[in-house]
Design an enzyme around this catalytic site. Structure first.
Site, PDB file in Angstrom:
ATOM      1  N   PHE A 132       0.862  -1.190   0.000  1.00 51.42           N
ATOM      2  CA  PHE A 132       0.000   0.000   0.000  1.00 51.42           C
ATOM      3  C   PHE A 132       0.892   1.231   0.000  1.00 51.42           C
ATOM      4  CE2 PHE A 132      -2.403   3.531   1.596  1.00 51.42           C
ATOM      5  CZ  PHE A 132      -3.617   3.404   0.944  1.00 51.42           C
ATOM      6  N   ASP A 217       9.334   3.063   1.569  1.00 55.48           N
ATOM      7  CA  ASP A 217       8.128   3.756   2.020  1.00 55.48           C
ATOM      8  C   ASP A 217       7.995   3.526   3.523  1.00 55.48           C
ATOM      9  OD1 ASP A 217       5.672   4.719   2.690  1.00 55.48           O
ATOM     10  OD2 ASP A 217       4.593   3.773   1.025  1.00 55.48           O
ATOM     11  N   LYS A 246       2.742  10.130   7.943  1.00 57.92           N
ATOM     12  CA  LYS A 246       1.899   9.862   9.111  1.00 57.92           C
ATOM     13  C   LYS A 246       2.312  10.564  10.419  1.00 57.92           C
ATOM     14  CE  LYS A 246      -0.837   5.971   7.671  1.00 57.92           C
ATOM     15  NZ  LYS A 246      -0.498   5.410   6.356  1.00 57.92           N
TER      16      LYS A 246
HETATM   17  C1  PLP Z   1      -0.803   5.486   4.925  1.00 58.69           C
HETATM   18  C2  PLP Z   1       0.258   5.090   3.959  1.00 58.69           C
HETATM   19  C3  PLP Z   1       0.435   5.754   2.729  1.00 58.69           C
HETATM   20  C4  PLP Z   1      -0.510   6.820   2.250  1.00 58.69           C
HETATM   21  O1  PLP Z   1      -0.524   7.935   3.090  1.00 58.69           O
HETATM   22  P1  PLP Z   1      -1.745   8.969   3.022  1.00 58.69           P
HETATM   23  O2  PLP Z   1      -1.335  10.030   3.992  1.00 58.69           O
HETATM   24  O3  PLP Z   1      -2.966   8.243   3.395  1.00 58.69           O
HETATM   25  O4  PLP Z   1      -1.797   9.494   1.630  1.00 58.69           O
HETATM   26  C5  PLP Z   1       1.491   5.385   1.938  1.00 58.69           C
HETATM   27  N1  PLP Z   1       2.335   4.406   2.309  1.00 58.69           N
HETATM   28  C6  PLP Z   1       2.206   3.741   3.474  1.00 58.69           C
HETATM   29  C7  PLP Z   1       3.188   2.686   3.847  1.00 58.69           C
HETATM   30  C8  PLP Z   1       1.154   4.053   4.331  1.00 58.69           C
HETATM   31  O5  PLP Z   1       1.003   3.369   5.478  1.00 58.69           O
END
Ligand code: PLP
Length: 376
Positions: A132, A217, A246
């Site tokens: 994700f 990420d 986050k």
């Molecule tokens: C939450 C998340 C995203 C997306 O972040 P948003 O602030 O919702 O756009 C991307 N990568 C990872 C690993 C995430 O947990």
């Protein structure tokens, strides 16, 4: 206002897109939150790993209000000092070279994708099954789930998905037109998938050999969550590009793409709100508190304690630091049962995800285990 009225109000005026839990929250303090009926909850979801310092942290509130009274936004036509101070701090924490600020996680990934494409002139990216990375069209192209992707095809072409945890699969998928490999150090949204030890190190070696960038990420794993500043430090490697968001603003929206060995050309990327003095001042304060209060170490210790406690209830449990998942027959039901007991969590299919603020103590952890034992 009655909860039923809130529910029907939302269904009348808001996009019919969120699967919401049946409560409306009105305030928070530390590790606790309260709903419209003034019922108190232990917050073990932290707005999906965002509220790392809990709610209404006095230092964050102070920074927010003081900076708001001074300067909130200028656009990037102008230099502002909080942006540079935060960039300097992230460069020093990561060991990378440069920072580009964003508003959220998807934008951090979007920036990473544009950066590696522009800098290498190559078109393909290798991503992982069950990954994700966000929901904007670029970041969505790197996200695996059919339910997220299908209505929006065609997405950005050239993305190859391989098994998470397999280094051979990455080696096979990389071609002469591959710009980057992107990976989450622990898959979060997929349900806390922890890869084998040495996976990141092996990916670093393969990408280095083949001359492609490694994008980590760490939007969810970064900034203390997994028991260190970043998950990559544990395997003693450095990515080429690091995506953060986050927890960075502790609840205020901000993200960052931190990188080395390449750069954009003038005007290749940008954005009106990126790296505002308000967002950057708050994030600087968040990092200061995480550092001063050793919250990474707290995450490591309390994470071990919680995993032991959850495992002790006979539940299959995995994770690192305060990024924990455990298996139940029906994730949605357990989350609702826990709400009934005054505890907030979230779930991915049959995995309940435990993502408390990094400031929790033993008492909070004990209370969680006690409440969980009543429903699991
Ligand atoms: C939450 C998340 C995203 C997306 O972040 P948003 O602030 O919702 O756009 C991307 N990568 C990872 C690993 C995430 O947990």
């Amino acid at each position: 206002m009655e909860f039923d009225d809130i529910e029907s109000w939302e269904s009348r005026v808001y996009a019919n897109v969120f699967n919401r839990l049946p409560l409306a929250l009105t305030r928070g303090e530390g590790v606790f939150m309260w709903d419209t009926e003034d019922k108190k909850y232990l917050d073990f979801c932290a707005g999906i790993a965002v509220n790392c310092l809990g709610h209404a942290h006095p230092e964050i509130t102070k920074t927010l209000t003081e900076q708001a009274a001074k300067l909130t936004h200028t656009s990037n036509w102008f230099y502002t000092l909080p942006q540079l101070e935060l960039a300097e701090k992230l460069v020093s924490l990561t060991g990378l070279e440069r920072v580009f600020f964003t508003n959220d996680g998807s934008e951090s990934v979007e920036c990473a994708l544009k950066l590696v494409r522009a800098a290498s002139g190559k078109k393909e990216v290798v991503a992982m099954k069950n990954a994700f990375h966000g929901r904007t069209m670029g970041s969505l192209s790197l996200t695996w789930g059919e339910k997220y992707r299908k209505p929006f095809m065609p997405l950005v072409p050239g993305v190859k998905f391989v098994d998470y945890g397999s280094v051979d699969a990455v080696e096979d998928a990389v071609s002469s037109d591959t710009a980057a490999v992107i990976v989450e150090p622990i898959q979060g949204e997929a349900g806390v998938n922890v890869p084998p030890d040495g996976y990141l190190k092996a990916l670093r070696d393969v990408t280095q050999d083949k001359g492609v960038s490694l994008i980590l990420d760490e939007v969810q794993t970064g900034l203390g969550r997994t028991g260190g500043w970043f998950a990559f430090l544990r395997e003693k490697i450095k990515p080429d590009v690091l995506c953060l968001s986050k927890a960075l603003g502790g609840g205020f929206p901000i993200g960052a793409t931190v990188y080395a060995g390449m750069d954009f050309k003038k005007s290749e990327h940008g954005g009106t709100f990126l790296g505002s003095p308000l967002a950057c001042s708050v994030a600087l304060k968040v990092l200061e508190v995480i550092e001063r209060e050793n919250l990474s170490e707290n995450a490591r210790n309390l994470g071990e304690y919680l995993m032991k406690g959850i495992g002790g209830l006979g539940l299959e449990c995995r994770g690192r630091g305060l990024m924990i998942g455990f298996e139940v027959p029906d994730g949605g039901k357990t989350v609702l049962d826990l709400i009934g007991k005054g505890v907030l969590t979230i779930h991915s299919k049959n995995t309940v995800r435990v993502l408390p603020p990094l400031i929790i103590n033993r008492e909070h952890a004990k209370l969680f285990i006690k409440r969980l034992s009543e429903v699991a």
